[in-house]
Design an enzyme around this catalytic site. Structure first.
Site, PDB file in Angstrom:
ATOM      1  N   GLN A 259       0.835  -1.208   0.000  1.00  0.00           N
ATOM      2  CA  GLN A 259       0.000   0.000   0.000  1.00  0.00           C
ATOM      3  C   GLN A 259       0.863   1.248   0.000  1.00  0.00           C
ATOM      4  OE1 GLN A 259      -3.337  -0.124  -0.618  1.00  0.00           O
ATOM      5  NE2 GLN A 259      -2.638  -2.229  -0.915  1.00  0.00           N
ATOM      6  N   HIS A 262       1.921   2.900  -3.264  1.00  0.00           N
ATOM      7  CA  HIS A 262       0.938   3.577  -4.119  1.00  0.00           C
ATOM      8  C   HIS A 262       1.130   5.092  -4.118  1.00  0.00           C
ATOM      9  CE1 HIS A 262      -1.925   0.814  -5.858  1.00  0.00           C
ATOM     10  NE2 HIS A 262      -2.032   0.143  -4.741  1.00  0.00           N
ATOM     11  N   GLU A 327      -9.523   0.652   4.871  1.00  0.00           N
ATOM     12  CA  GLU A 327      -9.907   0.232   3.524  1.00  0.00           C
ATOM     13  C   GLU A 327      -9.621  -1.273   3.361  1.00  0.00           C
ATOM     14  OE1 GLU A 327      -7.369   1.867   0.520  1.00  0.00           O
ATOM     15  OE2 GLU A 327      -8.742   1.367  -1.123  1.00  0.00           O
ATOM     16  N   HIS A 328      -8.386  -1.675   3.667  1.00  0.00           N
ATOM     17  CA  HIS A 328      -7.982  -3.089   3.588  1.00  0.00           C
ATOM     18  C   HIS A 328      -7.586  -3.564   4.972  1.00  0.00           C
ATOM     19  CE1 HIS A 328      -6.688  -1.340  -0.388  1.00  0.00           C
ATOM     20  NE2 HIS A 328      -7.361  -2.386  -0.832  1.00  0.00           N
ATOM     21  N   ASP A 361      -6.189  -7.016  -5.160  1.00  0.00           N
ATOM     22  CA  ASP A 361      -6.053  -5.943  -6.149  1.00  0.00           C
ATOM     23  C   ASP A 361      -6.242  -6.453  -7.562  1.00  0.00           C
ATOM     24  OD1 ASP A 361      -5.592  -3.861  -4.422  1.00  0.00           O
ATOM     25  OD2 ASP A 361      -3.425  -4.192  -4.343  1.00  0.00           O
ATOM     26  N   HIS A 420     -53.626  15.368  -0.477  1.00  0.00           N
ATOM     27  CA  HIS A 420     -53.239  13.990  -0.206  1.00  0.00           C
ATOM     28  C   HIS A 420     -54.435  13.209   0.344  1.00  0.00           C
ATOM     29  CE1 HIS A 420     -49.155  15.565  -0.518  1.00  0.00           C
ATOM     30  NE2 HIS A 420     -48.639  14.361  -0.336  1.00  0.00           N
TER      31      HIS A 420
END
Lengths: 434, 434
Positions: A259, A262, A327-328, A361, A420
């Site tokens: 990670q 990235h 996230e992971h 991934d 209504h």
């Protein structure tokens, strides 16, 4: 070296809170520029898109060359080596198989009052997928965005991928082909998002836009939201590894770095019940950083936002994980099945030492577009559902209306919405007349 | 009188396009004011909320009186007449029964390579629901927002409802009680949204905020999005009625007015295959407008944004409906079951003459929070899913990793993400060593 924390430290709470709230992104304020670009594309359509492409991508196109032809795509794809083609095909097949299971079912039933109720799912008619150019042009992301759209039944799926200086990534085109994408435009930036949202003479508008992008693309997606649907605005990647003594330091170090490589703003965290493993992982990361190709990026991420946290036990680790909402989440523990149910807030969970995050991934099957920045507390990764919408259905019989209509009338009156109530009453009166 | 169009008219396309793109809302630009309020609440918490409540709601509260006590709620609820209580109970019961069916299922399977895959749904931990004060304080909306949250399993559900000049709506408190709401705060506006998103000493923060509100509330929701999840930003109400010769002019007129009476910006449309029915409905609307309590609002909406469109046949009507993508779609035709599948884009469909839209506002069961402004092309009404999120799960065995890991490594290399590949390779090497 990253931070070392222990839940036994007196100042742990404040250090952990600081870690949680660390501002990792300095989003440049490009909103005014983006607003101008969108207005220009709305006004002048193709002409604006072509001018902006010439300026930003240094590429002279025409309305006729903005879209890749089938022959161009075939030519580019022919250049992909066999091993990469086979890998991409395996990935596409596994992603499709996983997402096919996500297709939700329609429902219809008649209740005791005689009302027939239910819902029906239908696909978005047209979707657009943004694919970044240059370094972050990932064919895997094409599969992860396009396959759910096609599984959902989207009839028209268009991709915009910029080709700065005319450089094309053949793998992106192959991924588009494998996923069943219908149209590929070689444009990018805010102008591509504007073209997808509002349409031009060459590019018909879509109903939903997904896919990652830089600050300009993100700002443009925010601006066109409402006119079209968008997916989430993704932040930098994150991984949290929870490990007990059974974890492998070398493997965990590589998982953290996968990670960190990235983005300098990525965040890689380890929570372990074994202080010695924590030290061993940190040492292994340093060793790997000596030779890793992207060591400048990964090293900055690890140094600035990484952390090793020693927890008392796995319950405490799970509780911290829930506050992080990563996230992971990798569970490198002896019994991951026992730990997973305690981890409520995570985009994706990878169970056991033999499940590196990188599998997810590419070829695992689940989607790799996942909620970042603690948004796993309230949102989910990309799925088939993002390209479907639900229409609710209701059908009353005269008897059903007689049974529940008076209550509707009472509530309408209490809310001072006379018409209504009258719309129900007119029908009930007819029933009384029958 | 509203517009009369016919698809046979030479200029139909341009008139219809104008109808579709009519700008019905002039949203005041309150963003700067709202940004200031949010910053103030983040800085000063309770003190800011209390000051703003004194200023905007002319109500002096303290941290201790900001939240309704159980005794206050019981006292207020005791004032609700029996008929209204029974109607609200029926509505709550039917809404709960419908939404219980929406609970999605977890999944887990092992594929031929030995990979165990799946997903798990879990509820948002804490949610906040905004309820407008004053005229638009609808107890039915409390049920429609709160019941899905509780059915999803939200542990902590807080409501913010302003009580300008101290005026409380007992029905709102009863609806909150029936829906199982945990906390009710008598605050409103952007300050309430900020308090829910960031928390104060008295109000713990939530993860998701839903519910309607004025321009200040909408702007605040947009601003806190990302920090917390939000539902859609709802626009003015819309109804489209499709009718053949079997439609009842009087009933349809009341159905059109039941949306028009919400808001001068509401839009009520009729598409009919029977020109005589179109004329009869328009005449019936005018008659009703003579006496309707909210005739000023309903009349303005009908005059400015209403339309009667004559279509050649029901297929053409469905095609037009798909371009409109209405929030509410009523099928007042002889065979609504045959027509419904052709109508792909709609928030909710009401089938047949005996199903007035107003039933769906209160007691039908489906949610009345629905996509407006053509967003039914890409989004759905509020549901249990809005309070759930999905975590994907993956577990590899050594054998599964051996089968699919090499493809991941190939793709990682092609994307220049070395650590991704190494994290797989390190494990594959160990396997080779075994």
């Amino acid at each position: 070296m990253p931070q070392f924390l222990s839940t036994a430290d007196a100042d742990f709470e404040s250090a952990f809170a600081a870690l949680l709230s660390a501002k990792r992104e300095d989003s440049p304020d490009v909103d005014a520029v983006v607003a101008g670009i969108i207005a220009d594309v709305r006004d002048r359509g193709d002409a604006a898109v072509l001018e902006l492409t010439a300026r930003f991508d240094r590429l002279e196109l025409t309305a006729g060359t903005m879209r890749f032809s089938e022959a161009q795509i075939a030519d580019e794809i022919a250049r992909v080596p066999a091993a990469e083609r086979a890998a991409l095909e395996l990935a596409a097949e596994r992603i499709r198989a996983y997402h096919l299971r996500q297709l939700p079912e329609d429902a219809s039933w008649t209740d005791p009052d005689g009302a027939t109720l239910g819902w029906r799912w239908s696909a978005v008619s047209a979707a657009g997928l943004y694919v970044p150019g240059g370094l972050a042009s990932y064919p895997s992301s094409v599969l992860m965005n396009a396959i759910p759209a096609k599984v959902a039944g989207v009839e028209r799926l268009a991709i915009c991928v910029p080709t700065p200086d005319g450089v094309v990534n053949p793998l992106v085109l192959l991924a588009a082909r494998l996923a069943g994408v219908d149209e590929v435009y070689r444009i990018g930036g805010a102008q591509a998002i504007a073209a997808l949202a509002y349409g031009t003479a060459t590019i018909p508008p879509v109903d939903k836009i997904t896919g990652p992008g830089n600050a300009f693309v993100a700002a443009a997606k925010r601006r066109v939201f409402g006119k079209v649907g968008i997916d989430m605005i993704a932040g930098p990647s994150e991984i949290l590894v929870i490990a007990d003594g059974a974890g492998d330091a070398e493997w965990i170090a590589l998982d953290l770095l996968s990670q960190a490589e990235h983005d300098e703003s990525a965040q890689s965290l380890l929570i372990t019940t074994d202080p010695a493993l924590g030290q061993a992982v940190a040492a292994a990361v340093e060793r790997q950083l000596e030779t890793l190709e992207r060591r400048a990026i990964a090293g900055a991420s690890w140094r600035d936002f990484g952390a090793v946290i020693v927890a008392r036990d796995l319950d405490e680790a799970a509780a911290l994980s829930n506050r992080i909402a990563p996230e992971h989440l990798e569970l490198c523990v002896a019994d991951p099945e026992a730990l997973a149910p305690k981890c409520r807030h995570a985009g994706a969970i990878f169970l056991g030492n033999w499940t590196p995050e990188a599998i997810g991934d590419y070829v695992g099957g689940p989607n790799h577009v996942l909620p970042t920045a603690r948004s796993a507390r309230f949102s989910s990764g990309l799925s088939v559902m993002d390209f479907l919408k639900r229409t609710t259905l209701a059908a009353m019989t005269p008897q059903a209306l007689a049974a529940i209509g008076p209550a509707a009338e009472t509530l309408a009156t209490s809310e001072s919405l006379e018409a209504h109530g009258l719309s129900v009453r007119a029908r009930l009166n007819r029933l009384n007349d029958l």
